[in-house]
Design a protein around this motif. Structure first.
Motif, PDB file in Angstrom:
ATOM      1  N   ASP A 273       0.979  -1.453  -0.031  1.00 53.08           N
ATOM      2  CA  ASP A 273      -0.015  -0.091  -0.044  1.00 53.08           C
ATOM      3  C   ASP A 273       1.270   1.195  -0.202  1.00 53.08           C
ATOM      4  OD1 ASP A 273      -1.589   2.160   1.096  1.00 53.08           O
ATOM      5  OD2 ASP A 273      -2.290   1.073   2.926  1.00 53.08           O
ATOM      6  N   CYS A 275       0.368   4.195   1.796  1.00 57.89           N
ATOM      7  CA  CYS A 275       1.163   4.826   2.328  1.00 57.89           C
ATOM      8  C   CYS A 275       1.929   4.512   3.210  1.00 57.89           C
ATOM      9  CB  CYS A 275      -0.143   4.806   3.118  1.00 57.89           C
ATOM     10  SG  CYS A 275      -0.654   3.199   4.148  1.00 57.89           S
ATOM     11  N   ASP A 318      -3.630   3.945  -2.728  1.00 56.27           N
ATOM     12  CA  ASP A 318      -2.875   2.976  -2.099  1.00 56.27           C
ATOM     13  C   ASP A 318      -2.432   2.237  -3.356  1.00 56.27           C
ATOM     14  OD1 ASP A 318      -2.920   0.691  -1.416  1.00 56.27           O
ATOM     15  OD2 ASP A 318      -5.165   0.482  -0.335  1.00 56.27           O
ATOM     16  N   TYR A 327      -4.278  11.424   2.639  1.00 56.31           N
ATOM     17  CA  TYR A 327      -3.737  10.438   3.400  1.00 56.31           C
ATOM     18  C   TYR A 327      -2.967   9.892   2.598  1.00 56.31           C
ATOM     19  CZ  TYR A 327      -2.400   7.008   5.734  1.00 56.31           C
ATOM     20  OH  TYR A 327      -1.835   5.244   7.184  1.00 56.31           O
ATOM     21  N   HIS A 328      -3.273   8.741   1.595  1.00 55.70           N
ATOM     22  CA  HIS A 328      -2.353   8.370   1.006  1.00 55.70           C
ATOM     23  C   HIS A 328      -1.406   9.550  -0.194  1.00 55.70           C
ATOM     24  CE1 HIS A 328      -4.586   5.378   1.684  1.00 55.70           C
ATOM     25  NE2 HIS A 328      -3.958   4.467   2.314  1.00 55.70           N
TER      26      HIS A 328
HETATM   27 ZN   LIG Z   1      -2.645   3.106   3.199  1.00 50.61          ZN
END
Ligand SMILES: [Zn+2]
Ligand SMILES: CC(C)=CCC/C(C)=C/CC/C(C)=C/COP(=O)(O)OP(=O)(O)O
Length: 394
Positions: A273, A275, A318, A327-328
């Motif tokens: 992923d 992140c 992701d 966020y990513h």
């Molecule tokens: Zn993630």
């Protein structure tokens, strides 16, 4: 035995759901890599290019929408500020005066009268949103932003969150975990208010979360995970107790989390992923700095995953098939910065560029990897807080 017909039991063998998921992802990612290899070098360069303008447009739009009408993820608004502002800073850009001023005002309205920041105006203070708010204000930088932080009251809030186990609670009566330790210690360190009272017992708590695999779990008895491993390791370094960890087994666990796709997985047998490019890549950088060790991960492969598989036209995701989000975007860019620089043992020295995949214009701003704040802004804040008031060393 070689050459033997499959026995009845092997004929019945079926892959597990997670094996199927893993193979589907590998097929998807290898398809992207195959496409990449079968196009002329000029188009390859385009595929590897960081699409700066599109990212900035996506991020600025996100920040402008963060006003009072914003209702999605309502308890998370300082986080959205941080993910966006940090991404913009990594790209070497800044926001205009009006947007800066509105953002400072908005974050100030999240500050609790007894210290700390909540997820929105009037919400109870929480360690995660306090970390996000403080990192946002440091990233904006400048006198108005930095002096809006009530450091004395944050210190009282941190003291109040201290738990008898040695760790911290996320909020009044909240859960005690490694995230809480990291956010509390990172905030105290960035604001120069870290002292023995706050660090007491933290090392014992983090040690109790290192698992038989070598990575660090969220709480004692849970599974080792990249997010918590970054938090635990960064905390131990900030309190000067990293050598109490079993660093060889931590390193061993971490290096096996980089998948054949080039990206990192968060835990054993899970999918890669984007992140984790930061949570695991950032932890690897911290280990490299501790030991002045060589590369602990394949920087080239990680940058390839981020640019070819996570990058979309404006933002990051992701993995292929998922949608972009802030966020990513923040953690893919932070992971890209972790991969692009050479990290010297001297934390006060700005890191120098290392291997930059794609055009050199892909190079991001360097970060302070312990707090995940762009180096220059972090430096400015340290100077501001050291000069304006005393800076107690733990
Ligand atoms: Zn993630
Ligand atoms: C500073 C701060 C607040 C840090 C947070 C660190 C962090 C990202 C922790 C991860 C939490 C976790 C167990 C996710 C698993 O999700 P999942 O099961 O959906 O994902 P997975 O399959 O990749 O494990």
């Amino acid at each position: 035995m070689i050459g033997m017909e499959p026995s009845s039991s092997s004929a019945e063998w079926k892959p597990t759901a997670s094996q199927e998921e893993q193979w589907a992802l590998e097929r998807h990612v290898f398809h992207i890599y195959q496409l990449f290899c079968n196009i002329p070098p000029k188009s390859q360069a385009v595929m590897l290019e960081l699409q700066r303008d599109n990212h900035i447009e996506y991020l600025m739009k996100g920040l402008r929408h963060l006003g009072p009408s914003f209702s999605v993820l309502d308890a998370n608004r300082p986080w959205i500020c941080y993910w966006i502002l940090h991404s913009i800073a990594l790209l070497g850009e800044s926001v205009d005066d009006a947007l800066e001023s509105n953002t400072i005002d908005f974050i100030s309205r999240c500050q609790d009268q007894h210290g700390g920041y909540g997820g929105g105006p009037g919400q109870m203070p929480h360690l995660a949103t306090t970390y996000a708010a403080v990192n946002s204000l440091i990233t904006l930088g400048g006198h108005r932003s930095l002096s809006s932080i009530n450091r004395g009251k944050i210190y009282s809030f941190l003291q109040r969150m201290k738990h008898p186990s040695g760790g911290f609670s996320m909020h009044d009566g909240g859960e005690v975990d490694v995230r809480a330790c990291y956010t509390a210690i990172s905030v105290a360190s960035a604001l120069c208010i870290l002292d023995k009272e706050l660090t007491q017992g933290v090392g014992d708590y983090i040690l109790s979360c290192q698992t038989y695999e070598g990575g660090i779990a969220g709480e004692p008895g849970s599974e080792a995970h990249g997010g918590y491993t970054f938090c635990g390791l960064a905390t131990m370094i900030l309190i000067n107790e990293a050598n109490r960890l079993d660093l060889p087994s931590l390193t061993d666990w971490l290096v096996f989390r980089q998948g054949v796709e080039g990206g990192f997985q968060g835990r054993t047998n899970k999918l890669v992923d984007g992140c984790y490019s930061f949570w695991q890549g950032g932890a690897a950088v911290l280990l490299q700095r501790l030991h002045e060790a060589g590369d602990l991960f394949q920087s080239h492969a990680l940058q390839q995953y981020i640019l070819l598989c996570s990058q979309v036209e404006g933002g990051f995701r992701d993995k292929p098939g998922k949608s972009r989000d802030h966020y990513h975007t923040c953690y893919c860019l932070s992971g890209l910065a972790a991969a692009q620089f050479r990290w010297s043992k001297d934390a006060d020295r700005e890191p120098l560029p290392g291997l930059v995949l794609g055009p050199y214009s892909n190079l991001l701003e360097p970060i302070d990897p312990l707090h995940n704040i762009v180096f220059e802004q972090f430096d400015e804040a340290r100077e501001f807080f050291t000069e304006s008031q005393h800076c107690d060393d733990a």
